[in-house]
Design a protein around this motif. Sequence first.
Motif, short mmCIF file in Angstrom:
data_model
loop_
_atom_site.label_atom_id
_atom_site.label_comp_id
_atom_site.label_asym_id
_atom_site.label_seq_id
_atom_site.Cartn_x
_atom_site.Cartn_y
_atom_site.Cartn_z
N TYR A 79 -23.17 12.19 6.94
CA TYR A 79 -22.52 13.17 7.80
C TYR A 79 -22.91 12.90 9.25
N ASP A 120 -14.25 13.16 3.53
CA ASP A 120 -14.98 13.45 4.78
C ASP A 120 -14.32 14.65 5.45
N HIS A 132 -19.50 14.23 4.14
CA HIS A 132 -18.87 13.77 2.90
C HIS A 132 -19.12 14.80 1.81
#
Length: 592
Positions: free
Chosen positions: A59, A122, A144
């Motif tokens: 992330y 995502d 994610h």
Amino acid sequence: MEILLLKQELNKMPSNIKNKINPFTIEIIKDSLISIGDEMFHALARTSMSPIIYEVLDYACGLTDAKGKLVSQGNGVTSFIGMLSPMVQHVLQKFHDGKTLKQGDIIIINDPYVGGGSHLSDVGLVMPIFYDGELVAFSANKGHWTEVGGKDPGSFTSDSTEIYQEGLQLPGIKLFDEGRLNQAVVDIIETNVRFPQLSLGDMWAQIAALRTGERRFLELCEKYGKEMVVSSIEHLLQQGEQFAIKELKKLPMGTYTAKSYIEDDGATGGPFPIQVKVTITEDEFICDFRGSHPQVISPVNCSSYALLASVRVMFLAVIKPSQDVNEGMFLPLKIITDEGSIVSAKRPAPVSMNFEARMGGADVIWQALAPLLPERLTAGNLLSVCSVVLTGNHQDSNEPFLIVEPSVGGWGAGKGKDGERGQFCMGNGETYNVPIEVAETRYGVLVEDYALRCDGAGLGKYNGGSGVIRSYRALSNNQKLSVNFGRHQFAPWGMNSGENGSPNYVVIQKANGETAGPFGISARFPLDEGDLVQLVTATGGGYGNPYDRPVEKVVNDVKNGYIPLEKAKEIFGVIINPDNFEVQELMRDRKK
């Protein structure tokens, strides 16, 4: 140098601000903005529900200015560097240049074809920040999610033919409206994902991180004044552009080309050729991908936004910034593509495995420039995320489990250095593997092997980094394995007479003695109790003539098990006694 630039920019500021500000104040505000990005990053990790976020760190968090220009970003997935600002800019465009955004709004978006899209897994959240009723910045993050629905568990689909098979699409809608939760959106998500406790748990973690960013930014405005903070941000963006142009002038001017392939399972016609023409001028870095293969009915396509993200990472690798990254650094970068190509796909092309195309695009830039910049760019590496999705029921609780993880592998050697062993690919960046203890506790597998792949590939004056062998033994029946290991047909390339590395691949040894593989791509491969999955990643390419590697290093490589004994003789011309590791004979009179 930076202080001189600061003083020059101060003279351009409004007089009411210039009288209050100085270079040191700007530096303090810059460091505060960076600190905010880092605090957002840690807040998300500490409150998330999924191992792919709190362990792997898949992330990114950051701040943009009121126009959606990246100001600061916490560490994490490198590819997300290029995704936050387009995501915010799409939100601005959709909500009438921000005129219909209100304090307390939070927008949720995962559409790969608008904003900062990579693939549906995502999921991005965007929060406008208002000070005294004026839009001054955005808090944004992208993570994610373990599940967003679609035809396959984990929403990582290696055989989708259109995006509608890959999961729930969120085109940029209000999750919060003036601070009020839009429960209907939450209900839609909860109904459409297989592991709602994980997905919604991560969503709330992202919300917490956004609010952390908002709170800290408003505190900054309270302390220094809104005008001073905004003016400092404008200066920092200008400084980023100046730095990038200064570094461009140091590069060799000209046009450089490279070609490569995006691999597939062969059923859809791959491998697919891609190409780039890189033109470097004193103030522009132009990457022209025209002529690459058209988009395909396989999830290895990427959108233009995903390509932008990976090309930005490559641009940073070339200019080697000595300061923190912001949007200004990317202003000299220009990207040209054919619309509807495999590296700039249009809806409804599938993009679940988009990292193959977007990092393939970055890799051809790498190949084109590495011979010119060997001190900055190394030989070929594992390239692929080498994604693994394994689902089934836990052997003890019979509860469903889901592994979604990237794989580590070998990086290429470069001028003056061996390649790194067991690292994630360029697109993953500052991420980590799931610890064995966590994997064996939460998932229905036994980790039988996790070792370096010392196969004797990628040798040279400097050796490529070793790949990794990871073996999972299924502990329950009816498990399903999906993998996408790119670079399974074409090994990482060597440089300057260095040897090529070795490819990625997967092998399955069934409990009944049958073997499947090696292969690079599979979808829902059935596993039963006792079956063993071997996940094998690439060894990076070597650099330089192997005969130029010092003999003592060759001996140490053999002694430490990094290269087989026979490779010392065959590749390096060094015959070593296996009993005491003493050199028996040198065969280097015959130059390679």
